[in-house]
Design a protein around this motif. Sequence first.
Motif, PDB file in Angstrom:
ATOM      1  N   MET A 126       0.840  -1.176   0.000  1.00  0.00           N
ATOM      2  CA  MET A 126       0.000   0.000   0.000  1.00  0.00           C
ATOM      3  C   MET A 126       0.886   1.241   0.000  1.00  0.00           C
ATOM      4  N   LYS A 127       0.620   2.157  -0.908  1.00  0.00           N
ATOM      5  CA  LYS A 127       1.417   3.376  -1.006  1.00  0.00           C
ATOM      6  C   LYS A 127       0.825   4.482  -0.127  1.00  0.00           C
ATOM      7  N   ILE A 128       1.736   5.240   0.495  1.00  0.00           N
ATOM      8  CA  ILE A 128       1.323   6.447   1.204  1.00  0.00           C
ATOM      9  C   ILE A 128       2.066   7.635   0.595  1.00  0.00           C
ATOM     10  N   ALA A 129       1.447   8.805   0.662  1.00  0.00           N
ATOM     11  CA  ALA A 129       2.089  10.031   0.189  1.00  0.00           C
ATOM     12  C   ALA A 129       2.320  10.934   1.388  1.00  0.00           C
ATOM     13  N   ILE A 130       3.463  11.600   1.379  1.00  0.00           N
ATOM     14  CA  ILE A 130       3.803  12.536   2.448  1.00  0.00           C
ATOM     15  C   ILE A 130       4.232  13.841   1.799  1.00  0.00           C
ATOM     16  N   THR A 131       3.680  14.956   2.278  1.00  0.00           N
ATOM     17  CA  THR A 131       4.128  16.256   1.784  1.00  0.00           C
ATOM     18  C   THR A 131       5.495  16.528   2.400  1.00  0.00           C
ATOM     19  N   ALA A 132       6.451  16.923   1.570  1.00  0.00           N
ATOM     20  CA  ALA A 132       7.828  17.058   2.055  1.00  0.00           C
ATOM     21  C   ALA A 132       8.490  18.332   1.544  1.00  0.00           C
ATOM     22  N   SER A 133       9.432  18.817   2.340  1.00  0.00           N
ATOM     23  CA  SER A 133      10.185  20.015   1.963  1.00  0.00           C
ATOM     24  C   SER A 133      11.349  19.680   1.040  1.00  0.00           C
ATOM     25  N   GLY A 134      11.703  18.399   0.945  1.00  0.00           N
ATOM     26  CA  GLY A 134      12.813  17.969   0.103  1.00  0.00           C
ATOM     27  C   GLY A 134      12.539  16.606  -0.494  1.00  0.00           C
ATOM     28  N   PRO A 135      13.459  16.125  -1.335  1.00  0.00           N
ATOM     29  CA  PRO A 135      13.209  14.896  -2.094  1.00  0.00           C
ATOM     30  C   PRO A 135      13.645  13.589  -1.430  1.00  0.00           C
ATOM     31  N   ASP A 136      13.854  13.581  -0.099  1.00  0.00           N
ATOM     32  CA  ASP A 136      14.272  12.330   0.537  1.00  0.00           C
ATOM     33  C   ASP A 136      13.599  12.149   1.886  1.00  0.00           C
ATOM     34  N   LEU A 137      13.774  10.977   2.472  1.00  0.00           N
ATOM     35  CA  LEU A 137      13.090  10.611   3.718  1.00  0.00           C
ATOM     36  C   LEU A 137      13.597  11.379   4.933  1.00  0.00           C
TER      37      LEU A 137
END
Length: 186
Positions: free
Chosen positions: A1-12
């Motif tokens: 199952m995929k989740i999306a997270i709003t992020a300030s940059g392109p990594d975890l």
Amino acid sequence: MKIAITASGPDLNSQVDPRFGRCPYFLIVEPETLQFEAVENPNLSAMSGAGIQSAQLVANKGVKILLTGNCGPNAFQTMQAAGVEVIVGVSGPVKEAIEKYKQGELQSTSSPNVSSHFGISPGAGPTPGMGDGRGMGMGRGMGMGGGMGRGIISKEQEMEMLKEQIQVLKEQLEAISKRMEELSKK
């Protein structure tokens, strides 16, 4: 199952961005393996409809869960129609947010937590200061102005949110500086 997270940059290791429709990146993550895809948000500077367009983008990626700081009514309705569960009030590093989700510490919401056009001055287009109209919550919501957040969060919560926003801005400034260096070498 995929989740999306709003992020300030392109990594975890990036911070969760408090904005949904105008966040710089969406990280599409498989929570069990932590494999992810960083998707630049093409709606970052949209004059209008950023929430709806961003919701469609996320839904088209096959996401079932969204982790974000804030979600307005238009984006929320679009996410619901697409069958995407929305979890708001998420902050801190993306990797920690994923762990909190996996441990059941984050709960979905049944309604948006900010007003339509959150972070944009009514009738004036993008808000001045703090960047290119993305607002950063100044003036409306998040307890920093005369908007929806007043009286809802404690002083400690507001201080924590401000610290997180400083971190997001630092990361954005570093990315801009890095890109300027790259461009000057060409």
